[in-house]
Design a protein around this motif. Structure first.
Motif, PDB file in Angstrom:
ATOM      1  N   GLY A 228       0.788  -1.233   0.000  1.00  0.00           N
ATOM      2  CA  GLY A 228       0.000   0.000   0.000  1.00  0.00           C
ATOM      3  C   GLY A 228       0.815   1.276   0.000  1.00  0.00           C
ATOM      4  N   VAL A 229       2.161   1.174  -0.064  1.00  0.00           N
ATOM      5  CA  VAL A 229       2.999   2.380  -0.064  1.00  0.00           C
ATOM      6  C   VAL A 229       4.024   2.268  -1.182  1.00  0.00           C
ATOM      7  CG1 VAL A 229       2.711   2.734   2.420  1.00  0.00           C
ATOM      8  CG2 VAL A 229       4.647   1.396   1.572  1.00  0.00           C
ATOM      9  N   GLU A 230       4.592   3.433  -1.543  1.00  0.00           N
ATOM     10  CA  GLU A 230       5.653   3.453  -2.549  1.00  0.00           C
ATOM     11  C   GLU A 230       7.032   3.627  -1.925  1.00  0.00           C
ATOM     12  OE1 GLU A 230       4.807   6.379  -5.454  1.00  0.00           O
ATOM     13  OE2 GLU A 230       2.956   5.415  -6.152  1.00  0.00           O
ATOM     14  N   HIS A 231       7.094   4.168  -0.699  1.00  0.00           N
ATOM     15  CA  HIS A 231       8.370   4.383  -0.011  1.00  0.00           C
ATOM     16  C   HIS A 231       8.225   3.908   1.425  1.00  0.00           C
ATOM     17  CE1 HIS A 231       9.575   6.918  -3.413  1.00  0.00           C
ATOM     18  NE2 HIS A 231       8.377   7.522  -3.305  1.00  0.00           N
ATOM     19  N   MET A 232       9.354   3.422   1.998  1.00  0.00           N
ATOM     20  CA  MET A 232       9.334   3.006   3.399  1.00  0.00           C
ATOM     21  C   MET A 232      10.584   3.555   4.083  1.00  0.00           C
ATOM     22  SD  MET A 232      10.223  -1.045   3.007  1.00  0.00           S
ATOM     23  CE  MET A 232       8.885  -1.264   1.846  1.00  0.00           C
ATOM     24  N   PRO A 233      10.425   4.058   5.328  1.00  0.00           N
ATOM     25  CA  PRO A 233      11.573   4.634   6.035  1.00  0.00           C
ATOM     26  C   PRO A 233      12.473   3.555   6.612  1.00  0.00           C
ATOM     27  CG  PRO A 233       9.637   4.744   7.412  1.00  0.00           C
ATOM     28  CD  PRO A 233       9.190   4.202   6.090  1.00  0.00           C
ATOM     29  N   GLN A 234      13.750   3.888   6.744  1.00  0.00           N
ATOM     30  CA  GLN A 234      14.645   2.966   7.431  1.00  0.00           C
ATOM     31  C   GLN A 234      14.187   2.792   8.867  1.00  0.00           C
ATOM     32  OE1 GLN A 234      18.478   4.818   6.974  1.00  0.00           O
ATOM     33  NE2 GLN A 234      18.922   3.744   5.047  1.00  0.00           N
ATOM     34  N   GLY A 235      14.208   1.537   9.328  1.00  0.00           N
ATOM     35  CA  GLY A 235      13.808   1.249  10.700  1.00  0.00           C
ATOM     36  C   GLY A 235      12.311   1.197  10.909  1.00  0.00           C
ATOM     37  N   GLY A 236      11.547   1.466   9.870  1.00  0.00           N
ATOM     38  CA  GLY A 236      10.099   1.437  10.002  1.00  0.00           C
ATOM     39  C   GLY A 236       9.526   0.030   9.872  1.00  0.00           C
ATOM     40  N   VAL A 237       8.230  -0.079  10.047  1.00  0.00           N
ATOM     41  CA  VAL A 237       7.511  -1.358   9.942  1.00  0.00           C
ATOM     42  C   VAL A 237       6.675  -1.331   8.670  1.00  0.00           C
ATOM     43  CG1 VAL A 237       5.818  -2.892  10.983  1.00  0.00           C
ATOM     44  CG2 VAL A 237       7.439  -1.658  12.428  1.00  0.00           C
ATOM     45  N   VAL A 238       6.787  -2.385   7.886  1.00  0.00           N
ATOM     46  CA  VAL A 238       6.009  -2.484   6.662  1.00  0.00           C
ATOM     47  C   VAL A 238       5.128  -3.728   6.728  1.00  0.00           C
ATOM     48  CG1 VAL A 238       7.840  -3.733   5.447  1.00  0.00           C
ATOM     49  CG2 VAL A 238       6.092  -2.531   4.128  1.00  0.00           C
ATOM     50  N   THR A 239       3.893  -3.570   6.262  1.00  0.00           N
ATOM     51  CA  THR A 239       2.939  -4.688   6.289  1.00  0.00           C
ATOM     52  C   THR A 239       2.517  -5.021   4.863  1.00  0.00           C
ATOM     53  OG1 THR A 239       2.090  -4.039   8.449  1.00  0.00           O
ATOM     54  CG2 THR A 239       0.709  -5.494   7.122  1.00  0.00           C
ATOM     55  N   TYR A 240       2.644  -6.272   4.498  1.00  0.00           N
ATOM     56  CA  TYR A 240       2.219  -6.745   3.180  1.00  0.00           C
ATOM     57  C   TYR A 240       0.911  -7.525   3.320  1.00  0.00           C
ATOM     58  CZ  TYR A 240       6.862  -5.663   1.327  1.00  0.00           C
ATOM     59  OH  TYR A 240       8.002  -5.029   0.938  1.00  0.00           O
ATOM     60  N   THR A 241       0.071  -7.352   2.343  1.00  0.00           N
ATOM     61  CA  THR A 241      -1.140  -8.167   2.250  1.00  0.00           C
ATOM     62  C   THR A 241      -1.015  -9.062   1.028  1.00  0.00           C
ATOM     63  OG1 THR A 241      -2.517  -6.478   3.293  1.00  0.00           O
ATOM     64  CG2 THR A 241      -3.638  -8.178   1.992  1.00  0.00           C
ATOM     65  N   ILE A 242      -1.023 -10.361   1.278  1.00  0.00           N
ATOM     66  CA  ILE A 242      -0.951 -11.363   0.209  1.00  0.00           C
ATOM     67  C   ILE A 242      -2.326 -12.018   0.107  1.00  0.00           C
ATOM     68  CG2 ILE A 242       0.140 -13.492  -0.582  1.00  0.00           C
ATOM     69  CD1 ILE A 242       2.599 -12.692   1.084  1.00  0.00           C
ATOM     70  N   THR A 243      -2.919 -11.960  -1.055  1.00  0.00           N
ATOM     71  CA  THR A 243      -4.249 -12.544  -1.262  1.00  0.00           C
ATOM     72  C   THR A 243      -4.159 -13.663  -2.288  1.00  0.00           C
ATOM     73  OG1 THR A 243      -5.293 -10.406  -0.800  1.00  0.00           O
ATOM     74  CG2 THR A 243      -6.646 -12.092  -1.892  1.00  0.00           C
ATOM     75  N   VAL A 244      -4.626 -14.824  -1.902  1.00  0.00           N
ATOM     76  CA  VAL A 244      -4.649 -15.991  -2.789  1.00  0.00           C
ATOM     77  C   VAL A 244      -6.106 -16.333  -3.068  1.00  0.00           C
ATOM     78  CG1 VAL A 244      -3.938 -18.391  -3.118  1.00  0.00           C
ATOM     79  CG2 VAL A 244      -2.493 -16.828  -1.778  1.00  0.00           C
ATOM     80  N   THR A 245      -6.486 -16.413  -4.345  1.00  0.00           N
ATOM     81  CA  THR A 245      -7.874 -16.697  -4.714  1.00  0.00           C
ATOM     82  C   THR A 245      -7.940 -17.904  -5.650  1.00  0.00           C
ATOM     83  OG1 THR A 245      -7.743 -15.140  -6.564  1.00  0.00           O
ATOM     84  CG2 THR A 245      -8.578 -14.291  -4.475  1.00  0.00           C
ATOM     85  N   ASN A 246      -9.094 -18.552  -5.608  1.00  0.00           N
ATOM     86  CA  ASN A 246      -9.377 -19.685  -6.503  1.00  0.00           C
ATOM     87  C   ASN A 246     -10.770 -19.491  -7.088  1.00  0.00           C
ATOM     88  OD1 ASN A 246      -9.694 -22.146  -7.822  1.00  0.00           O
ATOM     89  ND2 ASN A 246     -10.312 -23.215  -5.951  1.00  0.00           N
ATOM     90  N   PRO A 247     -10.866 -19.001  -8.322  1.00  0.00           N
ATOM     91  CA  PRO A 247     -12.190 -18.827  -8.939  1.00  0.00           C
ATOM     92  C   PRO A 247     -12.848 -20.145  -9.345  1.00  0.00           C
ATOM     93  CG  PRO A 247     -10.471 -18.260 -10.498  1.00  0.00           C
ATOM     94  CD  PRO A 247      -9.782 -18.526  -9.192  1.00  0.00           C
ATOM     95  N   GLY A 248     -12.135 -21.245  -9.168  1.00  0.00           N
ATOM     96  CA  GLY A 248     -12.721 -22.552  -9.463  1.00  0.00           C
ATOM     97  C   GLY A 248     -12.501 -22.986 -10.893  1.00  0.00           C
ATOM     98  N   PRO A 249     -13.341 -23.936 -11.344  1.00  0.00           N
ATOM     99  CA  PRO A 249     -14.555 -24.408 -10.651  1.00  0.00           C
ATOM    100  C   PRO A 249     -14.309 -25.413  -9.529  1.00  0.00           C
ATOM    101  CG  PRO A 249     -14.295 -25.576 -12.712  1.00  0.00           C
ATOM    102  CD  PRO A 249     -13.204 -24.564 -12.689  1.00  0.00           C
ATOM    103  N   SER A 250     -13.095 -26.035  -9.473  1.00  0.00           N
ATOM    104  CA  SER A 250     -12.862 -27.103  -8.503  1.00  0.00           C
ATOM    105  C   SER A 250     -12.192 -26.552  -7.253  1.00  0.00           C
ATOM    106  CB  SER A 250     -11.975 -28.195  -9.112  1.00  0.00           C
ATOM    107  OG  SER A 250     -12.517 -28.714 -10.302  1.00  0.00           O
TER     108      SER A 250
END
Length: 288
Positions: A228-250
């Motif tokens: 959700g960001v383009e830059h991150m500071p040194q020593g800062g905390v960064v959070t990633y969101t990984i989304t895995v989807t399965n549209p199917g059909p199985s």
């Protein structure tokens, strides 16, 4: 009707004359002689009830019949419906087997070869539990000399269709269902044609049809990752969101998600939140 006369004891047969109401003949019968007539007739394919037939005899040429009470005889028979019903599953699969979560179709050809009309026969198919949202249609097959009649032309769920089948006629039933996304192994489905009540079938071996298909799986896994960001500071905390989807059909069982963090990340931690019936590990430290 076909008529055959057989004389005995010196009698002679005349020339039997047929007409729509039966036949007539003028045999010659010396004393103590007899003639026997054999009739072979076709019973109408849609006849029902009791078949009654009466034959009578009377002397000609001024001969006195001393006992007239025995000058006629009647035979009565109950008409029974006898048919040679059959059902075949005729659908064509473009690929081998069926796919979990996908559509499954069936096509049934129902026929009768007579000799009687089959009025009130029933086509039945109780679909296995892994099939849902089933719908079906029934129609007379135009290729047959006389199309059969579907009393019930369509329905939802299991098939229970009443059909009327004149001799040599056909009906076609088409069904479409959804196969459960977690189905596995083999899909077996059986349909039957039941003869009308009070009738008989010349061959019961072709009154049932079963189709067995191997069940395969097909899916399209997708994964996205964003902080959700383009830059991150040194020593800062960064959070990633990984989304895995399965549209199917199985459904996908035991899929693998990996993420090897860069050395710049110190003490990474992760958690997993499952939605819509999916499941995952509760979380951990280090690489995923």
């Amino acid at each position: 009707c076909n008529v055959q006369c057989t004389p005995s004891g010196g009698a002679t047969c005349g020339t039997p004359t047929r007409d729509p109401a039966g036949f007539s003949d003028q045999p010659t019968l010396p004393a103590s002689s007899s003639v026997s007539y054999q009739l072979s007739c076709q019973v109408s394919t849609d006849a029902t009830g009791i078949l009654s037939n009466t034959a009578s005899a009377m002397p000609l040429g001024g001969v006195i019949d001393e006992i007239s009470e025995n000058d006629s005889a009647t035979d009565e028979d109950e008409i029974t419906q006898t048919s040679a019903l059959s059902i075949q599953e005729t659908s064509f699969r473009t690929v081998s087997g069926v796919i979990a979560g996908g559509q499954v179709s069936y096509s049934y050809l129902v026929q009768t070869q007579g000799p009687s009309d089959a009025v009130g026969a029933t086509v039945l198919d109780t679909f296995p539990p892994v099939l849902s949202d089933c719908s079906w249609t029934c129609s007379g097959a135009l290729r047959s000399p006389v199309p059969g009649q579907c009393v019930t032309s369509s329905g939802q769920g299991n098939i229970a269709a009443t059909v009327n089948l004149p001799i040599y006629s056909e009906v076609i039933l088409n069904a479409t269902c959804t196969l459960a996304s977690n189905a596995a192994g083999q899909l077996s489905n059986t349909a039957t044609i039941e003869r009308p009540a009070g009738s008989s079938d010349l061959d019961l071996s072709d009154n049932t049809t079963t189709r067995v298909d191997p069940i395969g799986r097909s899916a399209d896994l997708a994964i996205t990752k964003s902080n959700g960001v383009e830059h991150m500071p040194q020593g800062g905390v960064v959070t990633y969101t990984i989304t895995v989807t399965n549209p199917g059909p199985s459904d996908i069982i035991d899929a693998s998600v990996t993420d090897t963090f860069a050395p710049e990340f110190e003490s990474p931690q992760w958690t997993c939140l499952a939605t819509q019936g999916s499941s995952c590990g509760v979380g951990g430290t280090g690489n995923i």
